[in-house]
Design a protein around this motif. Structure first.
Motif, mmCIF file in Angstrom:
data_model
loop_
_atom_site.group_PDB
_atom_site.id
_atom_site.type_symbol
_atom_site.label_atom_id
_atom_site.label_comp_id
_atom_site.label_asym_id
_atom_site.label_seq_id
_atom_site.Cartn_x
_atom_site.Cartn_y
_atom_site.Cartn_z
ATOM 1 N N LEU A 35 54.250 39.490 33.276
ATOM 2 C CA LEU A 35 53.486 38.256 33.412
ATOM 3 C C LEU A 35 52.638 38.256 34.676
ATOM 4 O O LEU A 35 51.471 37.858 34.667
ATOM 5 N N ILE A 36 53.224 38.727 35.781
ATOM 6 C CA ILE A 36 52.530 38.660 37.066
ATOM 7 C C ILE A 36 51.627 39.862 37.310
ATOM 8 O O ILE A 36 50.516 39.718 37.822
ATOM 9 N N PHE A 37 52.083 41.062 36.922
ATOM 10 C CA PHE A 37 51.397 42.274 37.367
ATOM 11 C C PHE A 37 50.723 43.097 36.272
ATOM 12 O O PHE A 37 50.072 44.091 36.581
ATOM 13 N N ASP A 38 50.866 42.730 35.010
ATOM 14 C CA ASP A 38 50.257 43.505 33.928
ATOM 15 C C ASP A 38 48.915 42.889 33.544
ATOM 16 O O ASP A 38 48.864 41.747 33.085
ATOM 17 N N PRO A 39 47.800 43.625 33.706
ATOM 18 C CA PRO A 39 46.477 43.078 33.376
ATOM 19 C C PRO A 39 46.323 42.670 31.913
ATOM 20 O O PRO A 39 45.358 41.985 31.567
ATOM 21 N N ALA A 40 47.264 43.075 31.043
ATOM 22 C CA ALA A 40 47.196 42.666 29.640
ATOM 23 C C ALA A 40 47.421 41.163 29.483
ATOM 24 O O ALA A 40 47.052 40.579 28.467
ATOM 25 N N PHE A 41 48.006 40.541 30.497
ATOM 26 C CA PHE A 41 48.257 39.107 30.473
ATOM 27 C C PHE A 41 47.182 38.387 31.280
ATOM 28 O O PHE A 41 46.824 38.816 32.380
ATOM 29 N N ALA A 42 46.706 37.277 30.739
ATOM 30 C CA ALA A 42 45.647 36.519 31.413
ATOM 31 C C ALA A 42 46.086 36.045 32.794
ATOM 32 O O ALA A 42 45.267 35.921 33.709
ATOM 33 N N THR A 43 47.376 35.778 32.953
ATOM 34 C CA THR A 43 47.885 35.315 34.245
ATOM 35 C C THR A 43 47.718 36.360 35.331
ATOM 36 O O THR A 43 47.706 36.041 36.516
ATOM 37 N N SER A 44 47.605 37.622 34.944
ATOM 38 C CA SER A 44 47.411 38.700 35.911
ATOM 39 C C SER A 44 45.967 39.179 35.941
ATOM 40 O O SER A 44 45.379 39.357 37.006
ATOM 41 N N ALA B 39 51.574 29.742 41.614
ATOM 42 C CA ALA B 39 52.872 29.262 41.147
ATOM 43 C C ALA B 39 52.690 28.223 40.046
ATOM 44 O O ALA B 39 53.389 28.244 39.020
ATOM 45 N N ARG B 40 51.742 27.334 40.238
ATOM 46 C CA ARG B 40 51.475 26.310 39.226
ATOM 47 C C ARG B 40 50.943 26.930 37.940
ATOM 48 O O ARG B 40 51.314 26.517 36.834
ATOM 49 N N ALA B 41 50.088 27.944 38.075
ATOM 50 C CA ALA B 41 49.533 28.610 36.895
ATOM 51 C C ALA B 41 50.621 29.335 36.111
ATOM 52 O O ALA B 41 50.636 29.308 34.868
ATOM 53 N N LEU B 42 51.548 29.976 36.811
ATOM 54 C CA LEU B 42 52.637 30.691 36.139
ATOM 55 C C LEU B 42 53.588 29.724 35.441
ATOM 56 O O LEU B 42 54.085 30.009 34.348
ATOM 57 N N LEU B 43 53.840 28.595 36.066
ATOM 58 C CA LEU B 43 54.691 27.585 35.430
ATOM 59 C C LEU B 43 54.059 27.077 34.140
ATOM 60 O O LEU B 43 54.734 26.917 33.115
ATOM 61 N N GLU B 44 52.767 26.845 34.191
ATOM 62 C CA GLU B 44 52.065 26.369 32.997
ATOM 63 C C GLU B 44 52.077 27.427 31.895
ATOM 64 O O GLU B 44 52.286 27.117 30.715
ATOM 65 N N ALA B 45 51.888 28.686 32.280
ATOM 66 C CA ALA B 45 51.822 29.772 31.300
ATOM 67 C C ALA B 45 53.159 30.021 30.614
ATOM 68 O O ALA B 45 53.199 30.567 29.508
ATOM 69 N N THR B 46 54.259 29.645 31.258
ATOM 70 C CA THR B 46 55.593 29.911 30.701
ATOM 71 C C THR B 46 56.327 28.628 30.323
ATOM 72 O O THR B 46 57.548 28.623 30.202
ATOM 73 N N ALA B 47 55.574 27.562 30.117
ATOM 74 C CA ALA B 47 56.199 26.275 29.808
ATOM 75 C C ALA B 47 56.974 26.308 28.497
ATOM 76 O O ALA B 47 57.999 25.639 28.354
ATOM 77 N N ASP B 48 56.503 27.117 27.533
ATOM 78 C CA ASP B 48 57.180 27.132 26.230
ATOM 79 C C ASP B 48 57.220 28.519 25.609
ATOM 80 O O ASP B 48 57.303 28.665 24.394
#
Length: 267
Positions: free
Chosen positions: A174-183, A157-166
């Motif tokens: 964002l959560i489930f696509d491997p193209a995004f570093a968060t996933s 949750a903290r990582a996702l908040l940081e990734a979408t701060a701006d």
């Protein structure tokens, strides 16, 4: 573990549906007021992820992201190691209550557990982890769209908040696509069979509130409909698909359309 449900103030019918669903499985939930795109046009001014340079995100998609961010904030600040997030149009399996009332079945390394199915083909690892009640967990290896129901660790949750701060991005990508570093760098599991699914797939009474805006942006971008793909491009696409299937086989992965566990109890 908190069970958070995103619901627009102007959607009391969907809140009534959710209340009935949680009552049916014997659990309570905490309502989180959804961000309404109509009231927050300024969110459209925030920069969008480069992947959306051609087909821009709609206002409803952006509001959806920020609604989920409200849930992530609650989970990030909570003492519990995990929290559950649901959208207000979910239909639950009859056995959902037992799993959602407990967290002992969640693997210690899990960043995310996807609880729902969107009935689209995805790819999972063949290795299976039984969690009881006829449910199993598999590592998710390909994008499986939809964020109607998932478990999230406090750290994730903290990582996702940081990734979408701006930056704005489609929340399921964002959560489930491997193209995004968060996933791509996280440990994400898929529950099989799924614990829940959107009502539009089960009863067709609660249509998606995000899809109309998304479709409008596809039309505006000129990508809707489109032209027939040239023969050479189609051949290359099929060759890439075959190569991915061979790679998945070698890596002990398999394609699956995740089924939904029975909604009605079986005596």
């Amino acid at each position: 573990m908190k069970r958070l449900v995103i619901n627009l103030d102007r959607s009391p019918d969907r809140l009534a549906h959710t209340t009935a669903e949680f009552s049916r499985i014997g659990l309570g939930f905490e309502r989180v007021a959804a961000i309404d795109a109509r009231d927050h046009p300024e969110l459209m001014l925030q920069r969008q992820h480069p992947l959306y340079a051609v087909r821009r995100l709609s206002g409803s998609e952006i509001a959806c992201l920020h609604s989920h961010r409200a849930c992530w904030t609650i989970i990030a600040q909570d003492d519990a190691p995990y929290g559950a997030v649901f959208e207000d149009d979910m239909v639950f399996s009859a056995k959902a209550g037992a799993l959602l009332a407990d967290t002992s079945w969640i693997p210690a390394d899990a960043d995310v557990v996807k609880l729902e199915t969107f009935f689209h083909t995805t790819v999972i690892q063949r290795e299976r982890f039984s969690v009881g009640g006829g449910f199993s967990l598999f590592r998710l290896r390909k994008n499986h769209i939809g964020t109607g129901g998932y478990l999230l660790s406090r750290q994730m949750a903290r990582a996702l908040l940081e990734a979408t701060a701006d930056v704005n991005v489609a929340v399921d990508s964002l959560i489930f696509d491997p193209a995004f570093a968060t996933s791509g760098g996280k440990t994400i599991y898929q529950l099989v069979p799924a614990l829940c699914a959107q009502e539009q797939f089960v009863g067709n009474r609660l249509p998606s509130l995000v899809e109309p805006g998304r479709e409008a942006e596809w039309v505006a971008s000129g990508l809707a409909g489109g032209h027939r793909m040239p023969a050479l491009a189609r051949i290359r696409r099929e060759a890439r698909r075959a190569a991915r299937q061979i790679t998945d086989l070698c890596r002990l992965r398999r394609q699956i359309v995740v089924p939904l566990a029975p909604v009605e109890a079986n005596d």
